[in-house]
Design a protein around this motif. Sequence first.
Motif, PDB file in Angstrom:
ATOM      1  N   ASN A 245       0.815  -1.221   0.000  1.00  0.00           N
ATOM      2  CA  ASN A 245       0.000   0.000   0.000  1.00  0.00           C
ATOM      3  C   ASN A 245       0.845   1.267   0.000  1.00  0.00           C
ATOM      4  OD1 ASN A 245      -2.288  -1.561   0.001  1.00  0.00           O
ATOM      5  ND2 ASN A 245      -2.854  -1.155   2.129  1.00  0.00           N
ATOM      6  N   THR A 246       2.038   1.186   0.554  1.00  0.00           N
ATOM      7  CA  THR A 246       2.907   2.378   0.608  1.00  0.00           C
ATOM      8  C   THR A 246       3.498   2.720  -0.753  1.00  0.00           C
ATOM      9  OG1 THR A 246       4.938   1.151   1.148  1.00  0.00           O
ATOM     10  CG2 THR A 246       3.519   1.798   2.997  1.00  0.00           C
ATOM     11  N   THR A 247       3.331   1.853  -1.739  1.00  0.00           N
ATOM     12  CA  THR A 247       3.871   2.134  -3.074  1.00  0.00           C
ATOM     13  C   THR A 247       2.869   2.882  -3.957  1.00  0.00           C
ATOM     14  OG1 THR A 247       3.117   0.059  -4.124  1.00  0.00           O
ATOM     15  CG2 THR A 247       5.224   0.012  -2.927  1.00  0.00           C
ATOM     16  N   TYR A 248       1.671   3.141  -3.435  1.00  0.00           N
ATOM     17  CA  TYR A 248       0.665   3.848  -4.216  1.00  0.00           C
ATOM     18  C   TYR A 248       0.793   5.355  -4.003  1.00  0.00           C
ATOM     19  CZ  TYR A 248      -1.410  -0.487  -5.650  1.00  0.00           C
ATOM     20  OH  TYR A 248      -1.600  -1.703  -6.246  1.00  0.00           O
ATOM     21  N   ILE A 249       0.790   6.092  -5.118  1.00  0.00           N
ATOM     22  CA  ILE A 249       0.942   7.556  -5.092  1.00  0.00           C
ATOM     23  C   ILE A 249      -0.355   8.150  -5.628  1.00  0.00           C
ATOM     24  CG2 ILE A 249       2.380   9.492  -5.758  1.00  0.00           C
ATOM     25  CD1 ILE A 249       4.518   7.445  -6.648  1.00  0.00           C
ATOM     26  N   SER A 250      -1.213   8.591  -4.748  1.00  0.00           N
ATOM     27  CA  SER A 250      -2.522   9.097  -5.166  1.00  0.00           C
ATOM     28  C   SER A 250      -2.399  10.469  -5.814  1.00  0.00           C
ATOM     29  CB  SER A 250      -3.470   9.173  -3.962  1.00  0.00           C
ATOM     30  OG  SER A 250      -2.949  10.027  -2.973  1.00  0.00           O
ATOM     31  N   TYR A 251      -3.261  10.708  -6.805  1.00  0.00           N
ATOM     32  CA  TYR A 251      -3.269  12.003  -7.493  1.00  0.00           C
ATOM     33  C   TYR A 251      -4.669  12.257  -8.046  1.00  0.00           C
ATOM     34  CZ  TYR A 251      -3.514  10.003 -12.209  1.00  0.00           C
ATOM     35  OH  TYR A 251      -3.929   9.346 -13.343  1.00  0.00           O
ATOM     36  N   GLY A 252      -4.907  13.487  -8.446  1.00  0.00           N
ATOM     37  CA  GLY A 252      -6.170  13.839  -9.078  1.00  0.00           C
ATOM     38  C   GLY A 252      -7.335  13.922  -8.116  1.00  0.00           C
ATOM     39  N   SER A 253      -8.526  14.152  -8.667  1.00  0.00           N
ATOM     40  CA  SER A 253      -9.725  14.336  -7.842  1.00  0.00           C
ATOM     41  C   SER A 253     -10.139  13.067  -7.120  1.00  0.00           C
ATOM     42  CB  SER A 253     -10.887  14.826  -8.728  1.00  0.00           C
ATOM     43  OG  SER A 253     -11.159  13.892  -9.763  1.00  0.00           O
TER      44      SER A 253
END
Length: 389
Positions: A245-253
């Motif tokens: 889970n720490t490898t996910y980079i959230s972006y956008g709306s």
Amino acid sequence: MKKVNAILSLLFAALICSTTFGCEPKKKTKTIYAQALTEKPIANNTVKIALLLDTSNSMDGLINQAKAQLWDIVNKFTHAKCGNEAKPNLQIALYQYGNDALSSKEGYIQQVLNFSGDLDEISEKLFSLTTNGGEEYCGEVIQTSLKQLEWGNNQDNLKLIFIAGNEPFTQGKLNYEDAVTNAKEKDVIVNTIFCGNYEQGINSKWKKGATLTGGEYIAINHNKKIVHIDTPYDEVIIKLNSKLNTTYISYGSLGASKHKMQSTQDSNAMEMEEAVAVKRAVSKSSRLYKNKNWDLVDAADDASFDVSKVKKEELPKELKEKSSAEIKSYIKEKKTERVKIQNEIQELNKKRNAYIAKNQKENAKGELENAMLRAIKKQAAAKNYKWEE
């Protein structure tokens, strides 16, 4: 009270089998190199499955089976292949019917989820289901799913409906024969699962509802309980899932809400049973768990994606002040880390499966699972599907 507590275990077993076989035969294009013709397969196959679940009265056992068995579908489908080439996609749609909380004008039917390959979203919708008494109109829910869903016109693709319940298949104003005839015209196979006596299901037309489309009728012992086997590898896989889970980079709306959903569905799986959480972790390490609409790592896998076009305000805090080159480097680092963790989970899961196979009692998966497997293989034999473990 309706005797339907365990049908989803077998329903999802059927889905596991079906999704590992359906396939569109290879289409070919010709490319000229040094005046030689070569043929390349075009891979654009999607298996579509609509689940039509009775949520009337005491259906909590049914819903719980759905939550648990979802990950078994995904983990089997991961290995599906179209012929000898590309691996197809999986989309699942979800309907509930026979629930008094639903609109009577709509026939006590609701589309809970349109066709989707978003595994977190599918899990979330399953966990949102609640039960209540009502009228169960099998013909109408089948017809509704045929009208509302985009099934496509390619008859080489595998398109399946699984409807589960235990009331007469004939209930409602819409004749079930008209509904299944429409399904056959769309090349959609209707499979029926009746919870109760085999002959009772035949007499109440559940078998005929399936056979009219070339589908399978199954009657099950609703009290059959599947026992999950704990293995020495479970705890390690769960820990690796947290690292994943720490490898996910959230972006956008969508970034913040989708990242939270990922964590919530992890928690939901763990609350059910540790084995369910392990199966979900294995799914998240597979090719089918993709989130390019909110995760920069998955988005960057698309050659057309340009991270420099992402607005600064849509980036996570740790990347807002970084240059495009620095962001690309960060994404690459997270990608490398993710692949390493996913590979570790997959290798541990091979050992886990071997342990389960060695320690699982005969028929522990349910007395009809093997029969369903053979039935679904027969349905999909013409679709050119294979699978590798």
